[in-house]
Design an enzyme around this catalytic site. Structure first.
Site, PDB file in Angstrom:
ATOM      1  N   CYS A   1       4.850   2.437  -4.327  1.00 15.36           N
ATOM      2  CA  CYS A   1       4.975   1.046  -3.893  1.00 15.36           C
ATOM      3  C   CYS A   1       5.848   1.081  -2.647  1.00 15.36           C
ATOM      4  CB  CYS A   1       5.617   0.179  -4.973  1.00 15.36           C
ATOM      5  SG  CYS A   1       5.916  -1.509  -4.406  1.00 15.36           S
TER       6      CYS A   1
ATOM      7  N   CYS B   1       8.343  -2.194  -2.246  1.00 17.85           N
ATOM      8  CA  CYS B   1       9.465  -2.438  -3.171  1.00 17.85           C
ATOM      9  C   CYS B   1       9.454  -1.359  -4.240  1.00 17.85           C
ATOM     10  CB  CYS B   1       9.432  -3.845  -3.748  1.00 17.85           C
ATOM     11  SG  CYS B   1       7.793  -4.471  -4.136  1.00 17.85           S
ATOM     12  N   SER B   2       9.114  -1.697  -5.461  1.00 23.75           N
ATOM     13  CA  SER B   2       9.202  -0.711  -6.541  1.00 23.75           C
ATOM     14  C   SER B   2       8.219  -1.045  -7.647  1.00 23.75           C
ATOM     15  CB  SER B   2      10.623  -0.705  -7.108  1.00 23.75           C
ATOM     16  OG  SER B   2      10.946  -2.016  -7.524  1.00 23.75           O
ATOM     17  N   CYS B   3       7.089  -1.673  -7.299  1.00 22.35           N
ATOM     18  CA  CYS B   3       6.113  -2.062  -8.307  1.00 22.35           C
ATOM     19  C   CYS B   3       5.630  -0.815  -9.049  1.00 22.35           C
ATOM     20  CB  CYS B   3       4.936  -2.788  -7.667  1.00 22.35           C
ATOM     21  SG  CYS B   3       5.479  -4.303  -6.837  1.00 22.35           S
TER      22      CYS B   3
END
Lengths: 208, 103
Positions: free
Chosen positions: A114, A117-119
């Protein structure tokens, strides 16, 4: 006062996510939580239950999904067609996100990142490792994915196509790794034990 | 213009294979996000969380940990929505600080 650090003498990882003594942000968490509880928006029990539910989500769930797909062609077809519905068959709810399962093959490897972000497929794999959220991984996974894979010990021959999937808030990817050779006739449970978190992110392969 | 969080494709160093067990306060921040997002409350949309994380600025990525960014963004969302006021949040933080000192 007991110093909790003396109770677990192993060295602390030097991760960017700090868990030291209470600082400003820990106080901010307490403040927001207590204010929301005071307003009746959430309860202390709600928080405890949500923490327990997240703790219960581990890569073992994803491993069950993969092992089922390896042993049940019908399930695999449903998983690739509609990941969200297929993991629900195993009791995993994706909540507001959609799960897309991408299948590795001898000539095709998939990698998940991702960049924005940090999905992460947290409903299937639990919370992500720190490196998944790191600048280095997010930046380089889309630019030089083969070099990143090498850092994880995964040598991908040039002839193997590599697809990198950039997750979004609404779309989460899970890699269906290749079933290792020599596992013919293995039970689902035995196969599930081979399936690592990293293989479902795509940075490694499964080995028997 | 590319913003600081939009780092896909930029040069960067080797991936350091760091992991840590999440601390209870980090899990609670996560729990707050989950609970506020639930349809019966609908007080936090994933887009709001991200927008407020990105609004923390470039330095936040260097100086703040992951869940530090999250709790800041959650608090800012609740202030923007008027669920919490800056006054009550300030008073609560002072109260927590006083409790800590008294311990």
């Amino acid at each position: 006062m007991t110093d909790i650090h003396h109770l677990h003498p192993h060295p602390h990882p030097t991760a960017p996510d700090r868990d030291g003594p209470q600082g400003y942000y820990q106080a901010l968490e307490i403040a927001v939580r207590e204010l929301l509880i005071g307003k009746g928006i959430i309860s202390a029990d709600d928080v405890r239950r949500a923490v327990e539910a997240m703790d219960a989500r581990t890569p073992a769930q994803g491993a069950r999904v993969v092992a089922r797909a390896w042993t049940n062609p019908g399930y695999k077809a449903r998983l690739l067609a509609d990941g969200t519905a297929a993991v629900r068959e195993l009791g995993i709810e994706m909540a507001t996100t959609r799960l897309i399962v991408v299948e590795n093959a001898p000539a095709l490897h998939n990698l998940v990142v991702c960049t924005l972000c940090s999905c992460y497929p947290r409903m299937v794999l639990g919370l992500p490792p720190d490196w998944y959220k790191s600048r280095a991984y997010r930046s380089r996974a889309v630019r030089e994915p083969r070099a990143v894979l090498r850092e994880f010990g995964t040598e991908l021959p040039e002839a193997v196509e590599l697809r990198v999937h950039d997750s979004t808030a609404d779309m989460r990817y899970l890699v269906l790794p290749e079933r290792p050779p020599g596992t013919e006739g293995w039970s689902e449970e035995r196969l599930a034990a081979l399936v690592t978190r990293d293989s479902m992110i795509g940075v490694t392969r499964c080995r028997a | 213009m590319r913003q600081h969080h939009d780092m896909g494709g930029l040069p960067a160093g080797p991936v350091e294979r760091q992991e840590h067990d999440y601390a209870l306060w980090e899990k609670r921040v996560d729990a707050l996000m989950v609970l506020l997002s639930e349809p019966q409350r609908a007080l936090l949309r994933v887009d709001e969380l991200r927008r407020n994380i990105e609004a923390l600025g470039a330095a936040a990525y260097e100086n703040m940990s992951y869940y530090e960014r999250w709790i800041s963004a959650i608090a800012n969302t609740l202030l923007q929505r008027g669920v919490l006021s800056a006054d009550e949040l300030g008073r609560k933080l002072a109260e927590i600080e006083a409790r800590k000192t008294a311990e």
